[in-house]
Design an enzyme around this catalytic site. Structure first.
Site, PDB file in Angstrom:
ATOM      1  CG  HIS A  19       9.207   1.821  -8.698  1.00 56.87           C
ATOM      2  ND1 HIS A  19       9.904   2.999  -8.508  1.00 56.87           N
ATOM      3  CD2 HIS A  19       8.360   2.064  -9.740  1.00 56.87           C
ATOM      4  CE1 HIS A  19       9.485   3.905  -9.382  1.00 56.87           C
ATOM      5  NE2 HIS A  19       8.552   3.359 -10.147  1.00 56.87           N
ATOM      6  CD  GLU A  20       6.329  -0.364 -12.108  1.00 61.18           C
ATOM      7  OE1 GLU A  20       5.109  -0.175 -12.319  1.00 61.18           O
ATOM      8  OE2 GLU A  20       7.200   0.468 -12.419  1.00 61.18           O
ATOM      9  CG  HIS A  23       3.720   3.005  -9.610  1.00 62.24           C
ATOM     10  ND1 HIS A  23       3.827   4.311  -9.191  1.00 62.24           N
ATOM     11  CD2 HIS A  23       4.836   2.754 -10.347  1.00 62.24           C
ATOM     12  CE1 HIS A  23       4.958   4.823  -9.641  1.00 62.24           C
ATOM     13  NE2 HIS A  23       5.591   3.899 -10.337  1.00 62.24           N
TER      14      HIS A  23
END
Length: 210
Positions: A19-20, A23
């Protein structure tokens, strides 16, 4: 029980790490190398770990039988470097939840067509955890409360007075999120459960079951 916790812990680490990473990668593609310079474009989950949001809260929710949600240490972003301004930041933000939904769907497809989701066992548990934990992470992070990802998308669409208010809210960041979770657990649980059920129905519809 220990085996179940270990599997859930591993799935949580991998899910929030990807997820990170999503980003950071989208930010890098849009012109900001802050995450790369600070070593956050990595598959090492420890670089993205937030003790409360990434571990404690998801594991407590898992053990309580509730919908699993959480977050990670935010990837550093310099919005002034991003192409497309506020909409660039919105793209960076939405990349995390989209990654979680893709992970959930891939795990669902693997588990469904292999039969592992129905048969159970360790592999079936891993597939099931990947589906439910990633759905939980994706939906939770779309809640439009700063600093969650959903707020970045809403921010880009709002007039300046609302944006200023959201910036003030973000200074309190995680405190606001934790207060909402603690004070309104029933509301959050209802929203999460309904959204997860709807997405699962969509998954089954895609494979021709419903």
């Amino acid at each position: 029980m220990i085996e179940t916790i270990v599997i859930a812990f591993g799935v949580i680490l991998v899910s929030m790490m990807l997820h990170e990473l999503a980003h950071g990668l989208v930010a890098y593609w849009l012109g900001d190398d802050t995450a790369k310079l600070e070593g956050r474009l990595t598959l090492n989950p420890l670089k993205h770990l937030d003790p409360v949001l990434s571990l404690l809260m998801p594991l407590l929710l898992f053990l309580s039988g509730g919908p699993i949600f959480g977050g990670a240490k935010p990837v550093p972003i310099n919005t002034r470097n991003l192409k497309h301004g506020e909409w660039g930041m919105a793209l960076v933000a939405i990349a995390g939840p989209i990654t979680n939904f893709l992970l959930a769907f891939i795990a669902f497809l693997i588990g469904y067509f292999s039969g592992w989701l129905m048969d159970g066992g360790i592999i079936g548990t891993i597939c099931g955890d990947f589906v439910m934990i990633n759905l939980g992470f994706g939906i939770f992070n779309l809640i439009p409360i700063p600093p969650l990802d959903g707020s970045r998308v809403i921010y880009a669409m709002m007039p300046e007075p609302i944006q200023n208010l959201m910036e003030v809210m973000e200074r309190w960041g995680i405190i606001i999120v934790m207060v909402v979770v603690v004070v309104f657990p029933g509301v959050i649980s209802t929203i999460m459960t309904g959204a997860m059920a709807g997405i699962l129905d969509a998954f089954y519809w895609i494979v021709g079951v419903r």
